[in-house]
Design a protein around this motif. Structure first.
Motif, mmCIF file in Angstrom:
data_model
loop_
_atom_site.group_PDB
_atom_site.id
_atom_site.type_symbol
_atom_site.label_atom_id
_atom_site.label_comp_id
_atom_site.label_asym_id
_atom_site.label_seq_id
_atom_site.Cartn_x
_atom_site.Cartn_y
_atom_site.Cartn_z
ATOM 1 N N UNK A 188 0.827 -1.202 0.000
ATOM 2 C CA UNK A 188 0.000 0.000 0.000
ATOM 3 C C UNK A 188 0.866 1.258 0.000
ATOM 4 N N UNK A 189 1.906 1.269 0.796
ATOM 5 C CA UNK A 189 2.792 2.433 0.844
ATOM 6 C C UNK A 189 3.432 2.666 -0.529
ATOM 7 N N UNK A 190 3.861 1.600 -1.181
ATOM 8 C CA UNK A 190 4.454 1.731 -2.517
ATOM 9 C C UNK A 190 3.408 2.193 -3.532
ATOM 10 N N UNK A 191 2.198 1.680 -3.407
ATOM 11 C CA UNK A 191 1.133 2.068 -4.336
ATOM 12 C C UNK A 191 0.722 3.524 -4.130
ATOM 13 N N UNK A 192 0.654 3.975 -2.881
ATOM 14 C CA UNK A 192 0.310 5.369 -2.599
ATOM 15 C C UNK A 192 1.317 6.322 -3.232
ATOM 16 N N UNK A 193 2.566 5.915 -3.265
ATOM 17 C CA UNK A 193 3.611 6.758 -3.853
ATOM 18 C C UNK A 193 3.399 6.954 -5.349
ATOM 19 N N UNK A 194 2.614 6.092 -5.983
ATOM 20 C CA UNK A 194 2.369 6.184 -7.422
ATOM 21 C C UNK A 194 1.152 7.039 -7.761
ATOM 22 N N UNK A 195 0.447 7.530 -6.736
ATOM 23 C CA UNK A 195 -0.691 8.410 -6.970
ATOM 24 C C UNK A 195 -0.206 9.844 -7.153
ATOM 25 N N UNK A 196 -1.044 10.661 -7.772
ATOM 26 C CA UNK A 196 -0.725 12.088 -7.839
ATOM 27 C C UNK A 196 -0.828 12.656 -6.428
ATOM 28 N N UNK A 197 -0.208 13.792 -6.162
ATOM 29 C CA UNK A 197 -0.300 14.373 -4.815
ATOM 30 C C UNK A 197 -1.736 14.613 -4.352
ATOM 31 N N UNK A 198 -2.587 15.095 -5.233
ATOM 32 C CA UNK A 198 -3.980 15.359 -4.838
ATOM 33 C C UNK A 198 -4.729 14.053 -4.570
ATOM 34 N N UNK A 199 -4.487 13.035 -5.385
ATOM 35 C CA UNK A 199 -5.139 11.739 -5.140
ATOM 36 C C UNK A 199 -4.674 11.163 -3.816
ATOM 37 N N UNK A 200 -3.403 11.247 -3.554
ATOM 38 C CA UNK A 200 -2.873 10.728 -2.298
ATOM 39 C C UNK A 200 -3.465 11.492 -1.120
ATOM 40 N N UNK A 201 -3.562 12.810 -1.240
ATOM 41 C CA UNK A 201 -4.145 13.625 -0.171
ATOM 42 C C UNK A 201 -5.595 13.225 0.086
ATOM 43 N N UNK A 202 -6.357 13.019 -0.981
ATOM 44 C CA UNK A 202 -7.758 12.625 -0.839
ATOM 45 C C UNK A 202 -7.877 11.271 -0.134
ATOM 46 N N UNK A 244 -9.329 20.590 1.305
ATOM 47 C CA UNK A 244 -8.661 20.742 0.019
ATOM 48 C C UNK A 244 -9.077 21.999 -0.734
ATOM 49 N N UNK A 245 -10.137 22.655 -0.250
ATOM 50 C CA UNK A 245 -10.602 23.861 -0.919
ATOM 51 C C UNK A 245 -11.204 23.586 -2.286
ATOM 52 N N UNK A 246 -11.997 22.510 -2.363
ATOM 53 C CA UNK A 246 -12.618 22.152 -3.646
ATOM 54 C C UNK A 246 -14.055 21.702 -3.392
ATOM 55 N N UNK A 247 -14.737 21.350 -4.444
ATOM 56 C CA UNK A 247 -16.119 20.898 -4.348
ATOM 57 C C UNK A 247 -16.181 19.434 -3.912
ATOM 58 N N UNK A 248 -17.311 19.043 -3.327
ATOM 59 C CA UNK A 248 -17.516 17.655 -2.905
ATOM 60 C C UNK A 248 -17.429 16.725 -4.108
ATOM 61 N N UNK A 249 -17.951 17.163 -5.240
ATOM 62 C CA UNK A 249 -17.877 16.349 -6.459
ATOM 63 C C UNK A 249 -16.438 16.082 -6.882
ATOM 64 N N UNK A 250 -15.577 17.054 -6.668
ATOM 65 C CA UNK A 250 -14.160 16.873 -6.995
ATOM 66 C C UNK A 250 -13.545 15.813 -6.085
ATOM 67 N N UNK A 251 -13.919 15.848 -4.812
ATOM 68 C CA UNK A 251 -13.423 14.837 -3.869
ATOM 69 C C UNK A 251 -13.877 13.454 -4.325
ATOM 70 N N UNK A 252 -15.153 13.334 -4.687
ATOM 71 C CA UNK A 252 -15.670 12.040 -5.121
ATOM 72 C C UNK A 252 -14.928 11.530 -6.353
ATOM 73 N N UNK A 253 -14.714 12.404 -7.318
ATOM 74 C CA UNK A 253 -14.030 11.949 -8.531
ATOM 75 C C UNK A 253 -12.562 11.635 -8.249
ATOM 76 N N UNK A 254 -11.907 12.418 -7.387
ATOM 77 C CA UNK A 254 -10.510 12.141 -7.048
ATOM 78 C C UNK A 254 -10.390 10.799 -6.325
ATOM 79 N N UNK A 255 -11.325 10.514 -5.422
ATOM 80 C CA UNK A 255 -11.312 9.228 -4.721
ATOM 81 C C UNK A 255 -11.526 8.098 -5.719
ATOM 82 N N UNK A 256 -12.472 8.283 -6.610
ATOM 83 C CA UNK A 256 -12.749 7.258 -7.620
ATOM 84 C C UNK A 256 -11.507 6.975 -8.459
#
Length: 172
Positions: free
Chosen positions: A101-115, A133-145
């Protein structure tokens, strides 16, 4: 010094949680310490405002994420490691999952990892994550997805960590 009243108590009370958050963002204990220290210096500068009606914890968490993303944008030279190379070691299943998981997290973009860190380790709601994050809830949902899809792609051996209901909740 009067304007900094309560800062020490805040840091002592929240230090472990903030350090964990910084570590999960950076994936490195030393970088996490540097990240947290630089953010706490910024928080200290804003402390008089935060202590009079702001939300110091939310501000600090948001500053951690923003500073981490800012650091990731700047190229860094390679630095030597104090850790010796890994040797063949026998791990249990949970330890292997953490390593992968730690290795996989390192392969995410910074915003994806933060989410992912805010939603699943800090257990924030989508609205709270959006606020940090200073963004919309929809952005959080899509970033998590997108982050979970990327995690499944780079580390399919982690698929067992999410139940079907959690995956369906994220996709919604």
């Amino acid at each position: 010094m009067d304007r900094h009243v309560g800062f020490r108590e805040f840091v002592l009370a929240r230090q472990q949680a903030l350090m964990r958050n910084a570590y999960l963002l950076t994936g490195d204990a030393h970088l996490a310490e540097d990240l947290l220290q630089s953010v706490l210096i910024k928080v200290l500068g804003q402390w008089s405002k935060l202590s009079k009606g702001g939300n110091p914890e939310a501000y600090t968490r948001k500053a951690l994420v923003n500073q981490y993303i800012s650091w990731r944008r700047r190229p860094r030279p390679e630095s030597p490691s104090a850790d010796p190379p890994e040797r063949g070691t026998s791990y249990d299943g949970a330890a292997l999952d953490r390593i992968v998981l730690r290795q996989a997290l390192a392969k995410l973009t910074p915003k994806q990892r933060a989410v992912v860190v805010l939603r699943f380790w800090e257990d924030l709601t989508e609205a709270q994550t959006a606020e940090v994050l200073g963004c919309a809830v929809g952005t959080v949902k899509s970033q998590v997805h997108h982050a979970l899809a990327r995690l499944r792609m780079v580390a399919p051996e982690l698929a067992h960590l999410l139940s079907d209901s959690e995956i369906e909740e994220v996709i919604r």
